[in-house]
Motif scaffolding. Structure first.
Motif, PDB file in Angstrom:
ATOM      1  N   ASP A   8      -8.709 -37.912 -54.592  1.00 48.68           N
ATOM      2  CA  ASP A   8      -8.311 -39.134 -53.588  1.00 48.68           C
ATOM      3  C   ASP A   8      -9.131 -39.302 -52.379  1.00 48.68           C
ATOM      4  O   ASP A   8      -9.450 -40.546 -51.821  1.00 48.68           O
TER       5      ASP A   8
ATOM      6  N   LEU B 264     -15.638 -40.249 -52.817  1.00 48.74           N
ATOM      7  CA  LEU B 264     -16.315 -41.282 -53.121  1.00 48.74           C
ATOM      8  C   LEU B 264     -16.547 -41.903 -54.440  1.00 48.74           C
ATOM      9  O   LEU B 264     -16.242 -42.998 -54.759  1.00 48.74           O
TER      10      LEU B 264
ATOM     11  N   ASP C 272     -14.557 -43.513 -58.424  1.00 48.34           N
ATOM     12  CA  ASP C 272     -14.232 -44.663 -59.260  1.00 48.34           C
ATOM     13  C   ASP C 272     -15.408 -44.902 -60.361  1.00 48.34           C
ATOM     14  O   ASP C 272     -15.110 -45.606 -61.439  1.00 48.34           O
TER      15      ASP C 272
ATOM     16  N   THR D  69     -21.025 -35.872 -51.480  1.00 48.13           N
ATOM     17  CA  THR D  69     -19.643 -35.557 -51.096  1.00 48.13           C
ATOM     18  C   THR D  69     -19.490 -34.330 -51.302  1.00 48.13           C
ATOM     19  O   THR D  69     -19.744 -33.616 -52.371  1.00 48.13           O
TER      20      THR D  69
ATOM     21  N   ARG E  65     -14.222 -51.756 -55.311  1.00 52.27           N
ATOM     22  CA  ARG E  65     -13.578 -50.448 -54.977  1.00 52.27           C
ATOM     23  C   ARG E  65     -14.473 -49.270 -54.409  1.00 52.27           C
ATOM     24  O   ARG E  65     -14.372 -48.972 -53.380  1.00 52.27           O
ATOM     25  N   LEU E  66     -15.615 -49.131 -55.042  1.00 51.51           N
ATOM     26  CA  LEU E  66     -16.409 -48.050 -54.892  1.00 51.51           C
ATOM     27  C   LEU E  66     -17.418 -48.686 -53.594  1.00 51.51           C
ATOM     28  O   LEU E  66     -17.428 -47.861 -52.578  1.00 51.51           O
TER      29      LEU E  66
ATOM     30  N   ARG F  72     -16.431 -50.734 -51.331  1.00 55.59           N
ATOM     31  CA  ARG F  72     -15.562 -50.966 -50.017  1.00 55.59           C
ATOM     32  C   ARG F  72     -15.179 -49.352 -49.730  1.00 55.59           C
ATOM     33  O   ARG F  72     -15.275 -49.144 -48.306  1.00 55.59           O
ATOM     34  N   GLN F  73     -15.326 -48.227 -50.460  1.00 55.75           N
ATOM     35  CA  GLN F  73     -14.937 -46.942 -50.126  1.00 55.75           C
ATOM     36  C   GLN F  73     -16.119 -46.433 -49.296  1.00 55.75           C
ATOM     37  O   GLN F  73     -16.132 -45.977 -48.275  1.00 55.75           O
TER      38      GLN F  73
ATOM     39  N   ARG G 255     -16.054 -47.939 -46.036  1.00 53.00           N
ATOM     40  CA  ARG G 255     -15.182 -47.212 -45.137  1.00 53.00           C
ATOM     41  C   ARG G 255     -15.611 -45.888 -44.773  1.00 53.00           C
ATOM     42  O   ARG G 255     -15.504 -45.482 -43.677  1.00 53.00           O
ATOM     43  N   ALA G 256     -16.223 -45.427 -45.525  1.00 55.93           N
ATOM     44  CA  ALA G 256     -16.971 -43.922 -45.295  1.00 55.93           C
ATOM     45  C   ALA G 256     -17.855 -44.268 -44.129  1.00 55.93           C
ATOM     46  O   ALA G 256     -17.778 -43.366 -43.136  1.00 55.93           O
TER      47      ALA G 256
ATOM     48  N   ARG H  55     -15.805 -44.979 -40.934  1.00 58.67           N
ATOM     49  CA  ARG H  55     -15.035 -43.741 -40.570  1.00 58.67           C
ATOM     50  C   ARG H  55     -16.089 -42.757 -39.818  1.00 58.67           C
ATOM     51  O   ARG H  55     -15.899 -42.296 -38.639  1.00 58.67           O
TER      52      ARG H  55
ATOM     53  N   SER I 105     -13.462 -49.242 -41.162  1.00 52.49           N
ATOM     54  CA  SER I 105     -12.753 -48.339 -42.071  1.00 52.49           C
ATOM     55  C   SER I 105     -11.161 -48.628 -41.757  1.00 52.49           C
ATOM     56  O   SER I 105     -10.505 -48.371 -42.685  1.00 52.49           O
TER      57      SER I 105
END
Lengths: 258, 258
Positions: free
Chosen positions: A33, A36, A39, A76, A144-145, A147-148, A151-152, A155, B111
């Motif tokens: 979850d 990264l 996906d 990661t 999705r990837l 966007r992730q 976001r990372a 963050r 994020s």
DNA sequence: CGTGATATTGACCTCGGTCAAACTATGTGG
DNA sequence: CCACATAGTTTGACCGAGGTCAATATCACG
């Protein structure tokens, strides 16, 4: 060094010989979850032939990458603990971050194409290596990837803003309290106890991160112990009164986990 | 609020009624080379109908966005000067950055979907507004834009790492010298004199950014003047000896350990 | 002008840096 | 197993950079 990323084959079945083992193993990764590249293992978005996601082990004290290295991958953390340190020519350097399982490492090289910091494992660790070139070759199916990834980055920026605030406005005691709270929350988010944990870094490294000398870190630990807020034995930390600890910090430094 | 982004029409001629005026104006923008959305005006990648790139004026002292605002846009500064401030409930807050023409603003919300900082114009300014949703809907033809975006983010992260280093390791004098050098370089990069410029921010704001009190900023200005490194009259700065100024930053106070 | 925001400068004090000594944990080799 | 070395930690005594408080000066603007 050239990086080859094959075009995507949207209808290729999973687990054909073309799909590298390293990729399929993502399916069993406990960090599903927060990670990264997960996906990538969705059947409709598995690239072929190339180890888009590979594994790498780094022993305690060794470097994952160093300042000046050519940037071509993100990492990661699958297991273990890292610090990043940025150094300046006159000898002074500073810990700019601590990273634990599930967190993304290496974004410091994106703009220049060269890593700006050293990244050192604080314990035996394992990372997943993600080719950055892949990020740029994403098509619509890979939203999705992407966007992730964004976001990372966001963050990480928020984290550094928090660090700047900490370094710019807080006393030594507040800094240490904020540091412990941050760790506590990150452990909690990973299913570990937020009240009892073991520090992976030395007082030196904490001091460098918090912008104070290690003697001051030690003094502030002692102060928090005196006040009955925490119990310390070497690197073992027991938080006795979480609300008192957050009260030490004038304000709440909750990481804006999305 | 819904954001509509039309599919791309690769062969649509430029300047049809479909193309918003705000977009075509990008062609005449003096910031062509540093500005993120410029790629949008390439004829083969102009979306239609929606103001993907719009203009917005912000008067001195007014906010472009504030902490807590829903995030849906990034901003490139067309003219003017901004500061971002992050605030905490107990009254303490801090300037986290100063931004000038050509720089990208607003990434702090990516994020969480919510801006983390206030963004205030320090003089009458104008920005280009870029819908973030567009970034996510890019197809292969938009690689350059995407790459530029990632680089802007990376640059911002590098900048913040630099700020952390500054706040964590430097004395007040070094901080001010580093601050002036940074401004000098940024002005130079935009074709202005690196030796003579006008500060857009107050001593308070500088102090907040550098993590010292404004009286200390004032004292350090005086010290640099005494040392013949700069000349100051209010917000007017004249750098007399650039190499002496950069020497102030690296000046080692005998660093035995660390 | 006068009024309020911004700057400069001085006097004093505190937090945290510096230096030094002692203590603990973890080896490492005899 | 102990002697010794090394790295990390704690604690104390002292001091200085920078914070705090206050007085004054300068600027912007109605």
């Amino acid at each position: 060094m050239t990086i080859i990323v094959q075009p995507l084959h949207l209808d290729r079945p999973r687990n054909t010989p073309d799909v590298p083992k390293s990729l399929t193993r993502c399916l069993n990764c406990g960090l599903w979850d927060v990670c990264l590249p997960c996906d990538l293992v969705q059947p409709e978005s598995v690239p072929t032939h190339e180890p888009v996601v590979a594994r790498r082990r780094v022993k305690a004290g060794n470097l994952l990458f160093r300042a000046g290295d050519e940037f071509h991958s993100l990492y990661t953390i699958r297991s273990g603990f890292f610090k990043t340190t940025q150094c300046v020519e006159d000898g002074r350097d500073q810990v700019t971050g601590f990273y634990m399982a599930g967190e993304l490492l290496g974004m410091d090289g994106i703009s220049t194409g060269m890593h700006a910091a050293d990244s050192t494992a604080l314990e035996n660790s394992e990372v997943c290596v993600i080719q950055y070139s892949m990020m740029e070759n994403l098509n619509g199916a890979m939203h999705r990837l992407q966007r992730q990834f964004h976001r990372a980055m966001g963050r990480e920026m928020a984290r550094m803003q928090g660090v700047a605030l900490l370094l710019g406005t807080m006393t030594a005691e507040e800094r240490l309290a904020a540091f412990l709270l941050d760790l506590s929350q990150r452990f909690a988010a990973r299913g570990y106890s937020p009240m009892n944990f073991v520090l992976r870094m030395t007082r030196q490294e904490i001091g460098s991160y918090l912008g104070v000398k290690f003697e001051t870190v030690s003094r502030m630990f002692s102060k928090l112990v005196e006040d009955g807020v925490i119990k310390v034995r070497q690197k073992e930390i027991h938080i006795l009164d979480l609300s008192a600890l957050s009260h030490c910090v004038g304000h709440d430094f909750g990481r804006p986990d999305d």
